[in-house]
Write a protein that holds these residues in place. Structure first.
Motif, PDB file in Angstrom:
ATOM      1  N   GLN A  70     -13.650-109.892  25.388  1.00  0.00           N
ATOM      2  CA  GLN A  70     -14.445-109.162  26.376  1.00  0.00           C
ATOM      3  C   GLN A  70     -15.925-109.448  26.139  1.00  0.00           C
ATOM      4  O   GLN A  70     -16.307-110.069  25.143  1.00  0.00           O
ATOM      5  N   SER A  71     -16.746-109.005  27.073  1.00  0.00           N
ATOM      6  CA  SER A  71     -18.188-109.186  26.941  1.00  0.00           C
ATOM      7  C   SER A  71     -18.726-108.214  25.899  1.00  0.00           C
ATOM      8  O   SER A  71     -18.288-107.062  25.819  1.00  0.00           O
ATOM      9  N   PHE A  72     -19.678-108.683  25.102  1.00  0.00           N
ATOM     10  CA  PHE A  72     -20.265-107.862  24.057  1.00  0.00           C
ATOM     11  C   PHE A  72     -21.747-107.641  24.358  1.00  0.00           C
ATOM     12  O   PHE A  72     -22.473-108.589  24.655  1.00  0.00           O
ATOM     13  N   ASP A  73     -22.163-106.378  24.287  1.00  0.00           N
ATOM     14  CA  ASP A  73     -23.568-106.039  24.507  1.00  0.00           C
ATOM     15  C   ASP A  73     -24.316-106.126  23.183  1.00  0.00           C
ATOM     16  O   ASP A  73     -24.424-105.150  22.430  1.00  0.00           O
ATOM     17  N   LYS A  74     -24.812-107.319  22.898  1.00  0.00           N
ATOM     18  CA  LYS A  74     -25.605-107.522  21.687  1.00  0.00           C
ATOM     19  C   LYS A  74     -26.931-106.780  21.827  1.00  0.00           C
ATOM     20  O   LYS A  74     -27.522-106.740  22.905  1.00  0.00           O
ATOM     21  N   GLU A  75     -27.393-106.205  20.726  1.00  0.00           N
ATOM     22  CA  GLU A  75     -28.629-105.439  20.760  1.00  0.00           C
ATOM     23  C   GLU A  75     -29.679-106.052  19.841  1.00  0.00           C
ATOM     24  O   GLU A  75     -29.394-106.352  18.681  1.00  0.00           O
ATOM     25  N   LEU A  76     -30.868-106.258  20.396  1.00  0.00           N
ATOM     26  CA  LEU A  76     -32.034-106.583  19.584  1.00  0.00           C
ATOM     27  C   LEU A  76     -32.770-105.280  19.340  1.00  0.00           C
ATOM     28  O   LEU A  76     -33.133-104.576  20.289  1.00  0.00           O
ATOM     29  N   LEU A  77     -32.967-104.928  18.077  1.00  0.00           N
ATOM     30  CA  LEU A  77     -33.533-103.629  17.726  1.00  0.00           C
ATOM     31  C   LEU A  77     -34.904-103.787  17.077  1.00  0.00           C
ATOM     32  O   LEU A  77     -35.142-104.729  16.325  1.00  0.00           O
ATOM     33  N   SER A  78     -35.782-102.843  17.383  1.00  0.00           N
ATOM     34  CA  SER A  78     -37.103-102.832  16.767  1.00  0.00           C
ATOM     35  C   SER A  78     -37.649-101.410  16.831  1.00  0.00           C
ATOM     36  O   SER A  78     -37.103-100.550  17.534  1.00  0.00           O
ATOM     37  N   ASN A  79     -38.702-101.170  16.090  1.00  0.00           N
ATOM     38  CA  ASN A  79     -39.429 -99.905  16.159  1.00  0.00           C
ATOM     39  C   ASN A  79     -40.798-100.157  16.765  1.00  0.00           C
ATOM     40  O   ASN A  79     -41.416-101.195  16.517  1.00  0.00           O
ATOM     41  N   GLY A  80     -41.259 -99.199  17.561  1.00  0.00           N
ATOM     42  CA  GLY A  80     -42.550 -99.366  18.220  1.00  0.00           C
ATOM     43  C   GLY A  80     -43.323 -98.064  18.291  1.00  0.00           C
ATOM     44  O   GLY A  80     -42.875 -97.021  17.807  1.00  0.00           O
ATOM     45  N   LYS A  81     -44.479 -98.142  18.904  1.00  0.00           N
ATOM     46  CA  LYS A  81     -45.342 -96.969  19.056  1.00  0.00           C
ATOM     47  C   LYS A  81     -45.892 -96.933  20.474  1.00  0.00           C
ATOM     48  O   LYS A  81     -46.252 -97.963  21.032  1.00  0.00           O
ATOM     49  N   LEU A  82     -45.930 -95.724  21.032  1.00  0.00           N
ATOM     50  CA  LEU A  82     -46.411 -95.553  22.402  1.00  0.00           C
ATOM     51  C   LEU A  82     -47.927 -95.461  22.440  1.00  0.00           C
ATOM     52  O   LEU A  82     -48.549 -94.787  21.621  1.00  0.00           O
ATOM     53  N   THR A  83     -48.505 -96.162  23.401  1.00  0.00           N
ATOM     54  CA  THR A  83     -49.930 -96.031  23.687  1.00  0.00           C
ATOM     55  C   THR A  83     -50.088 -95.845  25.192  1.00  0.00           C
ATOM     56  O   THR A  83     -49.401 -96.495  25.981  1.00  0.00           O
ATOM     57  N   ALA A  84     -50.970 -94.954  25.570  1.00  0.00           N
ATOM     58  CA  ALA A  84     -51.175 -94.693  26.996  1.00  0.00           C
ATOM     59  C   ALA A  84     -51.706 -95.938  27.686  1.00  0.00           C
ATOM     60  O   ALA A  84     -52.546 -96.661  27.141  1.00  0.00           O
ATOM     61  N   ASN A  85     -51.203 -96.163  28.882  1.00  0.00           N
ATOM     62  CA  ASN A  85     -51.644 -97.318  29.653  1.00  0.00           C
ATOM     63  C   ASN A  85     -53.139 -97.233  29.943  1.00  0.00           C
ATOM     64  O   ASN A  85     -53.840 -98.243  29.981  1.00  0.00           O
ATOM     65  N   GLN A  86     -53.643 -96.028  30.135  1.00  0.00           N
ATOM     66  CA  GLN A  86     -55.071 -95.822  30.354  1.00  0.00           C
ATOM     67  C   GLN A  86     -55.547 -94.676  29.472  1.00  0.00           C
ATOM     68  O   GLN A  86     -55.087 -93.545  29.585  1.00  0.00           O
ATOM     69  N   LYS A  87     -56.463 -94.978  28.579  1.00  0.00           N
ATOM     70  CA  LYS A  87     -57.014 -93.981  27.667  1.00  0.00           C
ATOM     71  C   LYS A  87     -58.490 -94.285  27.454  1.00  0.00           C
ATOM     72  O   LYS A  87     -58.860 -95.414  27.171  1.00  0.00           O
ATOM     73  N   ASN A  88     -59.328 -93.263  27.605  1.00  0.00           N
ATOM     74  CA  ASN A  88     -60.766 -93.445  27.429  1.00  0.00           C
ATOM     75  C   ASN A  88     -61.344 -92.361  26.533  1.00  0.00           C
ATOM     76  O   ASN A  88     -60.923 -91.199  26.595  1.00  0.00           O
ATOM     77  N   VAL A  89     -62.303 -92.774  25.711  1.00  0.00           N
ATOM     78  CA  VAL A  89     -63.106 -91.820  24.955  1.00  0.00           C
ATOM     79  C   VAL A  89     -64.324 -91.494  25.810  1.00  0.00           C
ATOM     80  O   VAL A  89     -65.110 -92.381  26.163  1.00  0.00           O
ATOM     81  N   LEU A  90     -64.488 -90.233  26.162  1.00  0.00           N
ATOM     82  CA  LEU A  90     -65.578 -89.815  27.046  1.00  0.00           C
ATOM     83  C   LEU A  90     -66.801 -89.410  26.218  1.00  0.00           C
ATOM     84  O   LEU A  90     -66.671 -88.744  25.180  1.00  0.00           O
ATOM     85  N   LYS A  91     -67.987 -89.806  26.701  1.00  0.00           N
ATOM     86  CA  LYS A  91     -69.249 -89.547  26.007  1.00  0.00           C
ATOM     87  C   LYS A  91     -70.305 -89.125  27.023  1.00  0.00           C
ATOM     88  O   LYS A  91     -70.310 -89.605  28.162  1.00  0.00           O
ATOM     89  N   PHE A  92     -71.208 -88.250  26.604  1.00  0.00           N
ATOM     90  CA  PHE A  92     -72.389 -87.954  27.412  1.00  0.00           C
ATOM     91  C   PHE A  92     -73.392 -89.096  27.242  1.00  0.00           C
ATOM     92  O   PHE A  92     -73.516 -89.684  26.164  1.00  0.00           O
TER      93      PHE A  92
END
Length: 392
Positions: A70-92
Protein backbone atom coordinates in the motif's frame (compact mmCIF):
# COMPACT_ATOMS: atom_id res chain seq x y z
CA UNK A 1 18.07 -63.39 103.15
CA UNK A 2 16.64 -60.05 103.67
CA UNK A 3 19.61 -58.42 102.02
CA UNK A 4 19.31 -60.74 99.04
CA UNK A 5 15.66 -59.78 98.56
CA UNK A 6 16.44 -56.11 98.56
CA UNK A 7 19.16 -56.64 95.96
CA UNK A 8 16.83 -58.59 93.66
CA UNK A 9 14.25 -55.87 94.03
CA UNK A 10 16.65 -53.17 92.81
CA UNK A 11 17.89 -55.35 89.99
CA UNK A 12 14.34 -55.93 88.78
CA UNK A 13 13.58 -52.26 89.17
CA UNK A 14 16.66 -51.19 87.18
CA UNK A 15 15.80 -53.55 84.37
CA UNK A 16 12.33 -52.05 83.98
CA UNK A 17 13.72 -48.52 84.05
CA UNK A 18 16.09 -49.12 81.16
CA UNK A 19 13.41 -50.91 79.15
CA UNK A 20 11.13 -47.91 79.50
CA UNK A 21 13.91 -45.50 78.64
CA UNK A 22 14.90 -47.41 75.48
CA UNK A 23 11.26 -47.55 74.41
CA UNK A 24 10.89 -43.77 74.69
CA UNK A 25 14.08 -43.16 72.70
CA UNK A 26 12.92 -45.56 69.97
CA UNK A 27 9.53 -43.91 69.68
CA UNK A 28 11.17 -40.41 69.45
CA UNK A 29 13.60 -41.55 66.73
CA UNK A 30 10.80 -43.16 64.74
CA UNK A 31 8.70 -39.98 64.93
CA UNK A 32 11.65 -37.78 63.86
CA UNK A 33 12.32 -40.07 60.88
CA UNK A 34 8.68 -39.88 59.90
CA UNK A 35 8.65 -36.07 60.02
CA UNK A 36 11.87 -35.77 57.99
CA UNK A 37 10.59 -38.22 55.39
CA UNK A 38 7.35 -36.28 55.08
CA UNK A 39 9.19 -32.93 54.61
CA UNK A 40 11.51 -34.45 52.04
CA UNK A 41 8.59 -35.84 50.04
CA UNK A 42 6.84 -32.47 50.16
CA UNK A 43 9.99 -30.66 49.02
CA UNK A 44 10.48 -33.11 46.15
CA UNK A 45 6.86 -32.66 45.11
CA UNK A 46 7.25 -28.83 45.15
CA UNK A 47 10.47 -29.02 43.08
CA UNK A 48 8.78 -31.25 40.54
CA UNK A 49 5.85 -28.81 40.44
CA UNK A 50 8.19 -25.83 39.87
CA UNK A 51 10.07 -27.66 37.12
CA UNK A 52 6.79 -28.42 35.38
CA UNK A 53 5.80 -24.79 35.52
CA UNK A 54 9.13 -23.76 34.05
CA UNK A 55 8.69 -25.98 31.06
CA UNK A 56 4.96 -25.43 30.64
CA UNK A 57 4.36 -23.45 27.42
CA UNK A 58 2.06 -20.46 27.77
CA UNK A 59 -0.73 -19.65 25.38
CA UNK A 60 -0.36 -16.04 24.21
CA UNK A 61 -3.30 -14.01 22.94
CA UNK A 62 -2.30 -11.93 19.92
CA UNK A 63 -3.77 -9.67 17.26
CA UNK A 64 -2.73 -9.92 13.64
CA UNK A 65 -2.91 -7.92 10.43
CA UNK A 66 -2.66 -9.30 6.91
CA UNK A 67 0.36 -7.90 5.11
CA UNK A 68 -0.28 -6.17 1.79
CA UNK A 69 1.37 -3.52 -0.36
CA UNK A 70 0.00 0.00 0.00
CA UNK A 71 0.99 3.65 -0.18
CA UNK A 72 3.03 4.91 2.76
CA UNK A 73 2.85 8.47 4.08
CA UNK A 74 6.49 9.18 4.77
CA UNK A 75 7.04 12.09 7.13
CA UNK A 76 9.81 14.66 7.14
CA UNK A 77 9.95 16.02 10.68
CA UNK A 78 11.47 19.18 12.09
CA UNK A 79 11.03 21.71 14.88
CA UNK A 80 10.38 25.36 14.18
CA UNK A 81 9.39 28.68 15.69
CA UNK A 82 6.55 31.01 14.77
CA UNK A 83 7.20 34.60 13.79
CA UNK A 84 4.50 37.06 12.85
CA UNK A 85 4.32 37.84 9.17
CA UNK A 86 4.19 41.53 10.08
CA UNK A 87 5.74 42.83 13.29
CA UNK A 88 6.98 46.34 14.05
CA UNK A 89 8.65 48.04 16.98
CA UNK A 90 6.87 51.38 17.38
CA UNK A 91 8.81 54.51 18.43
CA UNK A 92 8.01 58.18 18.96
CA UNK A 93 9.88 60.49 16.60
CA UNK A 94 10.06 63.31 19.15
CA UNK A 95 10.96 63.59 22.85
CA UNK A 96 8.41 64.24 25.55
CA UNK A 97 6.60 63.12 28.68
CA UNK A 98 4.06 60.35 28.16
CA UNK A 99 0.77 62.15 28.73
CA UNK A 100 -1.66 59.33 27.95
CA UNK A 101 -1.32 55.59 27.26
CA UNK A 102 -4.46 54.30 25.58
CA UNK A 103 -3.71 50.55 25.24
CA UNK A 104 -2.28 47.61 27.16
CA UNK A 105 -0.48 44.43 26.14
CA UNK A 106 -2.70 42.05 24.21
CA UNK A 107 -5.17 44.67 23.01
CA UNK A 108 -6.42 44.20 19.47
CA UNK A 109 -6.26 47.48 17.58
CA UNK A 110 -7.02 48.66 14.07
CA UNK A 111 -4.89 50.56 11.58
CA UNK A 112 -4.65 54.33 12.32
CA UNK A 113 -5.90 53.97 15.91
CA UNK A 114 -4.08 56.30 18.40
CA UNK A 115 -2.06 54.34 20.96
CA UNK A 116 -0.36 56.99 23.10
CA UNK A 117 0.09 60.77 23.45
CA UNK A 118 3.09 62.86 24.50
CA UNK A 119 2.72 66.27 26.14
CA UNK A 120 2.64 68.55 23.07
CA UNK A 121 2.61 72.02 24.72
CA UNK A 122 6.09 73.03 23.53
CA UNK A 123 5.46 71.67 20.06
CA UNK A 124 2.18 73.57 19.77
CA UNK A 125 3.96 76.76 20.79
CA UNK A 126 6.58 76.16 18.16
CA UNK A 127 3.87 75.56 15.60
CA UNK A 128 2.16 78.83 16.47
CA UNK A 129 5.44 80.73 16.13
CA UNK A 130 6.15 79.07 12.81
CA UNK A 131 2.74 79.99 11.48
CA UNK A 132 3.32 83.67 12.37
CA UNK A 133 6.79 83.67 10.81
CA UNK A 134 5.40 82.05 7.72
CA UNK A 135 2.68 84.68 7.31
CA UNK A 136 5.21 87.52 7.65
CA UNK A 137 7.56 85.92 5.14
CA UNK A 138 4.72 85.36 2.69
CA UNK A 139 3.74 89.05 2.80
CA UNK A 140 7.36 90.05 2.17
CA UNK A 141 7.56 87.57 -0.69
CA UNK A 142 4.37 88.83 -2.34
CA UNK A 143 5.48 92.49 -1.97
CA UNK A 144 8.72 91.71 -3.79
CA UNK A 145 6.88 90.12 -6.71
CA UNK A 146 4.27 92.89 -6.94
CA UNK A 147 7.09 95.47 -6.80
CA UNK A 148 8.59 93.85 -9.88
CA UNK A 149 5.24 94.14 -11.66
CA UNK A 150 4.09 90.53 -11.49
CA UNK A 151 0.46 89.58 -11.08
CA UNK A 152 0.14 87.21 -8.10
CA UNK A 153 -3.08 85.82 -9.58
CA UNK A 154 -1.09 84.44 -12.51
CA UNK A 155 1.90 82.83 -10.80
CA UNK A 156 2.48 80.66 -13.84
CA UNK A 157 3.60 83.80 -15.71
CA UNK A 158 6.33 84.52 -13.14
CA UNK A 159 9.75 83.30 -14.36
CA UNK A 160 11.07 80.44 -12.26
CA UNK A 161 14.36 82.14 -11.40
CA UNK A 162 12.57 85.32 -10.26
CA UNK A 163 10.13 83.31 -8.12
CA UNK A 164 12.96 81.33 -6.48
CA UNK A 165 15.07 84.44 -5.79
CA UNK A 166 12.13 86.27 -4.18
CA UNK A 167 11.20 83.29 -1.99
CA UNK A 168 14.76 82.99 -0.67
CA UNK A 169 15.38 86.72 -0.06
CA UNK A 170 12.04 87.21 1.66
CA UNK A 171 12.61 84.18 3.93
CA UNK A 172 9.46 82.63 2.53
CA UNK A 173 11.08 79.23 1.70
CA UNK A 174 12.70 78.95 5.12
CA UNK A 175 9.51 79.91 6.95
CA UNK A 176 7.53 77.40 4.92
CA UNK A 177 10.01 74.64 5.80
CA UNK A 178 9.93 75.52 9.51
CA UNK A 179 6.16 75.42 9.49
CA UNK A 180 6.15 71.94 7.94
CA UNK A 181 8.62 70.74 10.58
CA UNK A 182 6.52 72.21 13.39
CA UNK A 183 3.39 70.46 12.06
CA UNK A 184 5.33 67.20 11.80
CA UNK A 185 6.53 67.49 15.43
CA UNK A 186 2.99 68.13 16.70
CA UNK A 187 1.63 65.17 14.75
CA UNK A 188 4.48 63.02 16.06
CA UNK A 189 3.32 63.46 19.64
CA UNK A 190 0.56 61.00 18.80
CA UNK A 191 1.59 57.36 18.24
CA UNK A 192 -0.75 55.61 15.79
CA UNK A 193 -1.00 52.00 14.65
CA UNK A 194 0.53 51.54 11.17
CA UNK A 195 -1.52 48.35 10.67
CA UNK A 196 -4.10 46.27 12.51
CA UNK A 197 -2.82 43.77 15.07
CA UNK A 198 -2.08 43.14 18.74
CA UNK A 199 -0.13 45.33 21.16
CA UNK A 200 2.90 43.77 22.88
CA UNK A 201 5.93 44.72 24.96
CA UNK A 202 4.86 48.16 26.20
CA UNK A 203 7.95 49.59 27.88
CA UNK A 204 6.69 52.89 29.42
CA UNK A 205 4.15 54.14 31.92
CA UNK A 206 2.24 57.40 31.89
CA UNK A 207 4.24 60.55 32.81
CA UNK A 208 7.60 58.91 32.11
CA UNK A 209 10.09 60.65 29.80
CA UNK A 210 10.22 59.12 26.33
CA UNK A 211 13.14 59.84 24.01
CA UNK A 212 12.86 60.04 20.24
CA UNK A 213 13.78 56.74 18.58
CA UNK A 214 13.47 54.73 21.80
CA UNK A 215 11.51 51.45 21.59
CA UNK A 216 8.06 52.15 23.00
CA UNK A 217 5.96 49.05 22.15
CA UNK A 218 5.55 46.33 19.54
CA UNK A 219 2.67 45.71 17.19
CA UNK A 220 2.05 42.20 15.85
CA UNK A 221 -0.23 41.16 13.03
CA UNK A 222 -0.96 37.63 14.30
CA UNK A 223 -3.52 36.71 11.65
CA UNK A 224 -0.70 35.11 9.64
CA UNK A 225 2.48 33.48 10.95
CA UNK A 226 5.65 32.30 9.31
CA UNK A 227 7.30 29.19 10.71
CA UNK A 228 11.05 28.91 10.26
CA UNK A 229 12.56 25.41 10.40
CA UNK A 230 15.47 23.34 9.05
CA UNK A 231 15.88 20.16 7.02
CA UNK A 232 19.06 18.24 6.32
CA UNK A 233 20.44 18.71 2.83
CA UNK A 234 19.52 15.15 1.78
CA UNK A 235 15.84 15.90 2.48
CA UNK A 236 15.61 19.27 0.73
CA UNK A 237 15.35 17.75 -2.76
CA UNK A 238 12.14 16.01 -1.61
CA UNK A 239 10.23 19.27 -1.07
CA UNK A 240 9.33 22.29 -3.17
CA UNK A 241 7.90 25.76 -2.79
CA UNK A 242 4.11 25.77 -2.43
CA UNK A 243 4.02 22.30 -0.87
CA UNK A 244 1.71 21.62 2.08
CA UNK A 245 3.05 21.34 5.64
CA UNK A 246 1.38 20.57 8.97
CA UNK A 247 2.29 22.60 12.04
CA UNK A 248 1.58 21.33 15.57
CA UNK A 249 2.19 23.54 18.62
CA UNK A 250 3.77 21.54 21.44
CA UNK A 251 1.37 22.94 24.04
CA UNK A 252 -1.85 21.97 22.21
CA UNK A 253 -1.06 19.26 19.66
CA UNK A 254 -3.67 20.76 17.32
CA UNK A 255 -2.69 20.71 13.67
CA UNK A 256 -2.56 23.75 11.38
CA UNK A 257 -1.90 23.51 7.67
CA UNK A 258 0.21 25.91 5.65
CA UNK A 259 2.47 26.07 2.62
CA UNK A 260 6.20 26.39 2.04
CA UNK A 261 6.98 29.94 0.87
CA UNK A 262 10.77 29.87 0.64
CA UNK A 263 13.75 27.50 0.55
CA UNK A 264 17.11 29.14 1.25
CA UNK A 265 19.54 27.89 -1.45
CA UNK A 266 22.47 27.71 0.99
CA UNK A 267 23.59 24.70 3.04
CA UNK A 268 24.91 25.77 6.43
CA UNK A 269 28.05 24.37 8.03
CA UNK A 270 26.01 21.85 10.02
CA UNK A 271 24.43 20.50 6.83
CA UNK A 272 21.05 22.16 7.43
CA UNK A 273 18.94 24.25 5.05
CA UNK A 274 16.56 27.01 6.21
CA UNK A 275 12.91 26.59 5.16
CA UNK A 276 10.01 28.96 5.74
CA UNK A 277 6.29 28.14 5.62
CA UNK A 278 3.23 30.35 6.16
CA UNK A 279 0.12 29.43 8.16
CA UNK A 280 -3.15 31.17 8.98
CA UNK A 281 -3.94 31.71 12.67
CA UNK A 282 -7.42 31.07 14.02
CA UNK A 283 -6.52 32.47 17.44
CA UNK A 284 -4.29 30.25 19.65
CA UNK A 285 -0.99 30.71 17.77
CA UNK A 286 1.44 33.18 19.34
CA UNK A 287 4.65 34.96 18.40
CA UNK A 288 7.73 32.89 19.26
CA UNK A 289 5.77 29.67 19.83
CA UNK A 290 7.73 26.42 19.33
CA UNK A 291 6.07 24.00 16.94
CA UNK A 292 6.53 20.62 15.31
CA UNK A 293 6.64 20.69 11.50
CA UNK A 294 5.46 17.67 9.48
CA UNK A 295 5.81 17.27 5.72
CA UNK A 296 4.14 14.14 4.34
CA UNK A 297 5.46 12.44 1.21
CA UNK A 298 3.51 9.60 -0.41
CA UNK A 299 5.60 6.52 -1.26
CA UNK A 300 3.65 3.84 -3.23
CA UNK A 301 3.90 0.04 -3.15
CA UNK A 302 5.25 -0.53 0.36
CA UNK A 303 4.77 -3.15 3.07
CA UNK A 304 3.31 -1.07 5.91
CA UNK A 305 2.92 -2.22 9.53
CA UNK A 306 2.03 -0.41 12.77
CA UNK A 307 5.00 0.48 14.93
CA UNK A 308 3.85 -1.99 17.62
CA UNK A 309 4.58 -4.85 15.21
CA UNK A 310 8.34 -4.13 15.13
CA UNK A 311 10.54 -5.26 18.04
CA UNK A 312 14.26 -5.14 18.81
CA UNK A 313 15.91 -8.49 19.60
CA UNK A 314 19.69 -8.91 19.75
CA UNK A 315 19.98 -5.29 18.54
CA UNK A 316 18.16 -6.18 15.32
CA UNK A 317 14.69 -5.34 14.06
CA UNK A 318 12.26 -8.24 13.92
CA UNK A 319 8.57 -8.96 13.71
CA UNK A 320 6.53 -12.10 14.36
CA UNK A 321 4.56 -13.91 11.69
CA UNK A 322 1.64 -16.13 12.65
CA UNK A 323 1.46 -19.62 11.13
CA UNK A 324 -0.76 -22.51 12.29
CA UNK A 325 -1.00 -21.52 15.93
CA UNK A 326 2.62 -20.47 16.36
CA UNK A 327 4.68 -17.29 16.18
CA UNK A 328 7.83 -17.21 14.10
CA UNK A 329 10.13 -14.25 14.08
CA UNK A 330 11.71 -12.87 10.95
CA UNK A 331 14.39 -10.22 10.58
CA UNK A 332 13.34 -7.00 8.85
CA UNK A 333 14.57 -3.49 8.11
CA UNK A 334 12.51 -0.31 8.42
CA UNK A 335 13.06 1.95 5.42
CA UNK A 336 10.52 4.72 6.10
CA UNK A 337 8.85 5.96 9.25
CA UNK A 338 6.05 8.23 10.34
CA UNK A 339 4.46 8.88 13.72
CA UNK A 340 2.48 5.60 13.75
CA UNK A 341 3.86 3.19 11.14
CA UNK A 342 6.88 1.74 9.38
CA UNK A 343 7.48 0.79 5.77
CA UNK A 344 9.51 -2.44 5.96
CA UNK A 345 11.45 -4.97 3.89
CA UNK A 346 12.87 -8.39 4.77
CA UNK A 347 16.45 -8.09 6.02
CA UNK A 348 18.55 -8.66 2.87
CA UNK A 349 21.44 -9.91 5.04
CA UNK A 350 19.42 -12.83 6.43
CA UNK A 351 18.73 -15.76 4.13
CA UNK A 352 15.88 -16.92 6.35
CA UNK A 353 14.08 -13.56 6.27
CA UNK A 354 11.03 -13.45 3.97
CA UNK A 355 7.98 -11.22 3.62
CA UNK A 356 5.11 -11.93 1.27
CA UNK A 357 1.71 -10.44 0.64
CA UNK A 358 -0.85 -12.32 2.69
CA UNK A 359 1.50 -13.01 5.62
CA UNK A 360 -0.20 -12.74 9.02
CA UNK A 361 1.80 -10.21 11.06
CA UNK A 362 1.38 -10.14 14.85
CA UNK A 363 0.75 -6.56 15.94
CA UNK A 364 -0.34 -6.98 19.58
CA UNK A 365 0.56 -9.35 22.42
CA UNK A 366 4.04 -9.82 20.97
CA UNK A 367 6.27 -8.27 23.63
CA UNK A 368 7.10 -11.52 25.45
CA UNK A 369 6.96 -13.92 22.51
CA UNK A 370 9.79 -16.24 21.61
CA UNK A 371 10.41 -17.97 18.32
CA UNK A 372 8.05 -20.97 17.92
CA UNK A 373 5.74 -19.77 20.76
CA UNK A 374 2.20 -21.09 20.75
CA UNK A 375 -0.31 -18.28 20.26
CA UNK A 376 -4.03 -17.77 20.01
CA UNK A 377 -5.44 -15.16 17.63
CA UNK A 378 -7.95 -13.02 19.48
CA UNK A 379 -8.35 -10.23 16.90
CA UNK A 380 -7.69 -9.83 13.19
CA UNK A 381 -7.36 -6.31 11.84
CA UNK A 382 -8.17 -5.30 8.31
CA UNK A 383 -5.22 -5.09 5.89
CA UNK A 384 -5.68 -1.31 5.81
CA UNK A 385 -5.01 -1.02 9.58
CA UNK A 386 -1.62 0.62 9.18
CA UNK A 387 -2.87 3.00 6.49
CA UNK A 388 -5.84 4.03 8.65
CA UNK A 389 -3.60 4.52 11.66
CA UNK A 390 -1.45 6.99 9.70
CA UNK A 391 -4.38 9.26 9.05
CA UNK A 392 -5.71 9.38 12.60
Amino acid sequence: MAGLGIKRFFINKGSSFWKIRFSIIFIWLFSFWGVMTSCSDKKNKEEVSVDKKQYLQEKNDVGIVILERQSFDKELLSNGKLTANQKNVLKFKVDGNLKKLLVKNGDVIRKGQPLAYLDDFEYQQELNSSEISFKKARLEFEDMLVGRGYDLQNKENIPENIYEMASIRSGYSEAENQLENAKFDVNSTVLRAPFSGKVADIKFKEFEQVNAGEEFMSLIDDSVFDVEFNLIESEVNQIKKGEDVEIQPFNTGKGYFGKIISINPIVKENGMVDIKARVQNDGPLMEGMNVKVIIQKNVPNQFVVPKDAVLIRDNQEILFKYQKGKAYWTYIQTIYENSTSYAIIADPNKNSAHLREGDSIIVSGNLNLAHDSEVTVKSTFEPSLAKETQTK
